[in-house]
Scaffold this active site. Structure first.
Site, PDB file in Angstrom:
ATOM      1  CE  LYS A 194      11.617  -3.310  -4.914  1.00  0.00           C
ATOM      2  NZ  LYS A 194      12.081  -4.844  -5.468  1.00  0.00           N
ATOM      3  CD  GLU A 197      16.720 -13.963  -6.295  1.00  0.00           C
ATOM      4  OE1 GLU A 197      15.916 -14.652  -5.251  1.00  0.00           O
ATOM      5  OE2 GLU A 197      17.005 -12.641  -6.832  1.00  0.00           O
ATOM      6  CG  HIS A 224      18.421 -37.662  -2.491  1.00  0.00           C
ATOM      7  ND1 HIS A 224      18.381 -39.009  -1.802  1.00  0.00           N
ATOM      8  CD2 HIS A 224      19.232 -37.137  -1.961  1.00  0.00           C
ATOM      9  CE1 HIS A 224      19.514 -39.153  -1.892  1.00  0.00           C
ATOM     10  NE2 HIS A 224      20.065 -37.953  -2.094  1.00  0.00           N
ATOM     11  CD1 TRP A 283      -0.040  -6.544  -3.201  1.00  0.00           C
ATOM     12  CD2 TRP A 283       0.052  -7.082  -0.655  1.00  0.00           C
ATOM     13  NE1 TRP A 283       0.003  -7.717  -2.409  1.00  0.00           N
ATOM     14  CE2 TRP A 283       0.042  -7.697  -1.440  1.00  0.00           C
ATOM     15  CE3 TRP A 283      -0.021  -6.963   0.625  1.00  0.00           C
ATOM     16  CZ2 TRP A 283       0.480  -9.428  -0.827  1.00  0.00           C
ATOM     17  CZ3 TRP A 283      -0.315  -8.070   0.986  1.00  0.00           C
ATOM     18  CH2 TRP A 283      -0.050  -8.714   0.441  1.00  0.00           C
ATOM     19  NE  ARG A 321       5.007   1.555   0.531  1.00  0.00           N
ATOM     20  CZ  ARG A 321       6.119   1.685   0.762  1.00  0.00           C
ATOM     21  NH1 ARG A 321       7.087   1.749   0.619  1.00  0.00           N
ATOM     22  NH2 ARG A 321       5.702   0.819   1.966  1.00  0.00           N
ATOM     23  CE  LYS A 323      13.535 -11.850  -8.644  1.00  0.00           C
ATOM     24  NZ  LYS A 323      14.818 -11.895  -7.515  1.00  0.00           N
ATOM     25  CB  CYS A 380      -0.753   0.570   1.429  1.00  0.00           C
ATOM     26  SG  CYS A 380      -2.046  -1.790   1.373  1.00  0.00           S
ATOM     27  CD  GLU A 440      10.574 -12.459  -7.871  1.00  0.00           C
ATOM     28  OE1 GLU A 440       9.173 -11.572  -6.237  1.00  0.00           O
ATOM     29  OE2 GLU A 440      11.293 -11.589  -7.723  1.00  0.00           O
ATOM     30  CG  ASN A 489       1.374   0.623   4.433  1.00  0.00           C
ATOM     31  OD1 ASN A 489       1.045  -0.272   4.179  1.00  0.00           O
ATOM     32  ND2 ASN A 489       2.722   0.991   4.183  1.00  0.00           N
ATOM     33  N   GLY A 490      -1.002  -0.692   6.364  1.00  0.00           N
ATOM     34  CA  GLY A 490      -0.795  -2.183   7.860  1.00  0.00           C
ATOM     35  C   GLY A 490      -1.851  -3.057   7.620  1.00  0.00           C
TER      36      GLY A 490
END
Ligand code: M6R
Length: 614
Positions: free
Chosen positions: A609, A487, A510, A74, A27, A491, A2, A494, A100-101
């Site tokens: 983000k 990583e 395995h 968000w 955000r 990438k 947000c 996402e 925001n929160g």
């Protein structure tokens, strides 16, 4: 998570709000809205979708105002919809609020407010705040700032708030606890933002609000800051915003992510500048000097982080254990907090975060401090919550990272971890002088080697075509390149929404090997020398099951290259430094696959983000 923007002053508020929201959209981007102070009262415009949709909606409305608030959301509580978009209005329509929160006790508060006759228009937790404030105003007969303070004292959770009142049309009330909020101070005007992005164009003089602060700003008046914890007025000092406007632009690239991938040589150089001096044989990090002895004598390092920063931390584990010879544990910050971990006073906790606002990481930092450990931060955003919550630390100097998929932050974090490990190893005597020389010389050459990898962009874009219709991918790596495999997989998943998993190469047999068929791309990092033969065997195992090999090899490699369907050659460097180079082709690969699949690279679905909720 947000984005909040607000303005009060002599200029038109709407253009400032909308531009600010566009800069904050990383955000959160599922709905957006503005509330403007107009002579007739508060004008509210909001909609599901992007800030651009809001701008289109507003183009046919009267947006004239000198004071206003704006929000890009968000979703946490309540689906993305116009109804759930912020701002939210009080029952009498005289207050508008953005948040925001998370209000953790919102159900209890909501029940109480409903019983007192308040009607809720949304499914959000936020809406309770605006009704609660109105209710306090009505019952306590106090000023609005007082009512905000009283109301917030019964709120459990986190918030950054901006509140607009029809009764005080040029005044903004701001409050912060657990989520960031900055006030930019201009010439008789104030610019408010969740971070510096919507502010930097107008002023670099900012005040960072602290937890519990409630601030009141109006043009031509001094800012007043109170704190709900002790009910006293507070002096908050002006600080210089460390951000430039051109860092927030795309600079000719199609996407922020691509720009940021290409900025990595600079990000690595900037993160080494003033810290690595090969000529003088010195590695030194000013931010941790006072804590070096404590770090050298640590019983254990515990690295806490999330997502990409956690992967950088896992690279750090290899670096620290091999150079400093102190045990390292790498914890997901979100797990650390809730399992009552054993953390001792002689442990050193290293918290890594690009944004410095990741709620899980900050919660882990607070826990570590409670347990008496020394906490060192590695963080990109100057003045962020993490930077202020830790005992000491080192900034990464990657510059603002706007793309939701983290790229240059990763290489900058690994650079700082490498410098920290070298600096401690040298002081502790766990590294020979010749190894030390060799590593610092090689480190200095890394940015140039990353530049060479970036020249492979065209080739990697071609390889990406192979992935377009795939639904799964496996990434394999060994040793210090295992976290790079994780990583690379993160990438890809996402931003292109292709399911991808990273594994240590030898773990494939395995379980994951069961997934391999002619449709499965297997990306193998095969630069590791010590285990090279074993990796060759793993590749054979994939080929025997008709899997497709995309390999990352050291330039000049023949064996793996011949076995691969696609091969990317990267410059040779020391094993310990390979992650700084080997991650780059994986970032480019994910980027091109996502572009080919028509995905929104910079704003992937469901992500934000800065994840400032737990
Ligand atoms: O700001 P932080 O480094 O604390 O963020 C941690 C994660 O949320 C972040 O790395 C996330 O996983 C990215 N989307 C990865 O690209």
């Amino acid at each position: 998570m947000c984005g909040i923007v607000a303005y009060t002053g002599c200029h038109e508020a709407y253009p400032i709000l909308i531009k600010g929201l566009k800069r904050l959209e990383y955000r959160g981007y599922d709905s957006a809205g503005v509330a403007l102070s107009q002579p007739e009262g508060i004008a509210l415009y909001k909609c599901r979708g992007r800030v651009e949709d809001l701008d289109t909606l507003c183009s046919s409305k009267n947006c004239e105002a000198h004071t206003g608030i704006g929000h890009t959301r968000w979703a946490t509580h309540g689906e993305p919809s116009t109804q759930n978009a912020h701002p939210h209005l009080s029952e009498d329509g005289k207050l508008a609020l953005i948040h925001n929160g998370i209000v953790e006790n919102y159900l209890v508060l909501k029940k109480e407010l409903v019983s007192r006759g308040y009607h809720f228009q949304s499914d959000t937790d936020t809406e309770v705040l605006v009704h609660l404030i109105q209710d306090t105003l009505k019952n306590e007969q106090v000023s609005l700032p007082e009512a905000v303070k009283i109301a917030l004292s019964s709120v459990v959770g986190t918030y950054a708030l901006a509140i607009l009142s029809a009764d005080e049309p040029d005044q903004l009330i701001l409050a912060k606890k657990g989520s960031p909020l900055l006030i930019g101070v201009g010439d008789n005007e104030y610019f408010i933002g969740s971070d510096g992005a919507p502010i930097v164009e107008y002023t670099k003089k900012v005040v960072y609000l602290e937890d519990g602060d409630v601030a009141v700003v109006s043009p031509n008046k001094k800012m007043v800051v109170m704190n709900i914890n002790d009910n006293r007025k507070k002096r908050r000092y002006l600080q210089e915003l460390e951000m430039n406007l051109d860092q927030l632009e795309k600079g000719g690239f199609e996407h922020y992510m691509l720009k940021e991938i290409f900025e990595q040589p600079k990000a690595i150089r900037d993160s080494m500048r003033g810290r690595l001096n090969v000529r003088k044989d010195v590695v030194s990090l000013g931010g941790i000097i006072e804590y070096e002895t404590k770090m050298m004598n640590a019983r254990r390092f515990i690295i806490v982080a999330c997502g990409t920063s956690w992967h950088a931390g896992t690279v750090g584990e290899y670096l620290f254990e091999s150079l400093v010879r102190i045990p390292v544990e790498v914890e997901y910050a979100s797990e650390c907090r809730y399992r009552n971990p054993l953390i001792y006073e002689d442990d050193v906790v290293i918290a890594i975060s690009q944004s410095g606002e990741t709620a899980d990481t900050i919660a882990a930092v607070e826990l570590a401090k409670q347990k008496g450990a020394t906490v060192i931060g590695i963080c990109n955003v100057v003045g962020s919550t993490l930077a202020r919550a830790t005992h000491a630390g080192s900034y990464t100097h990657a510059g603002p990272e706007i793309g939701v998929a983290s790229t240059k932050a990763f290489t900058a974090q690994v650079t700082v971890l490498t410098l920290m490990a070298l600096c401690l190893a040298r002081r502790k005597g766990t590294i020979s002088l010749s190894d030390y020389h060799q590593i610092i010389n090689s480190l200095e050459d890394i940015p140039a080697k990353v530049e060479q990898v970036l020249k492979l962009n065209g080739q990697i874009a071609e390889f990406a075509k192979f992935f377009v219709n795939k639904t799964n991918a496996i990434y394999l790596g060994r040793g210090i390149n295992y976290p790079v495999a994780l990583e690379g997989a993160l990438k890809l998943k996402e931003i292109s929404y292709i399911h991808a998993e990273g594994y240590p190469s030898a773990e494939m047999k395995h379980g994951p090997i069961a997934l391999i068929d002619e449709e499965m791309p297997v990306v193998v990092l095969a630069t590791e020398q010590e285990t090279y033969e074993k990796t060759v065997s793993n590749i054979q195992e994939v080929i025997a099951r008709k899997g497709k090999i995309i390999s990352i090899v050291t330039k000049g490699d023949k064996l793996v290259k011949e076995m691969s369907d696609y091969c990317i050659e990267i410059p040779e460097t020391l094993e310990l430094l390979t992650p700084l180079i080997s991650c780059v082709p994986l970032q480019l690969l994910a980027y091109h696959v996502a572009v080919l699949r028509g995905c929104n690279v910079d704003k992937p679905r469901n992500l934000a983000k800065s994840v400032s909720v737990e």
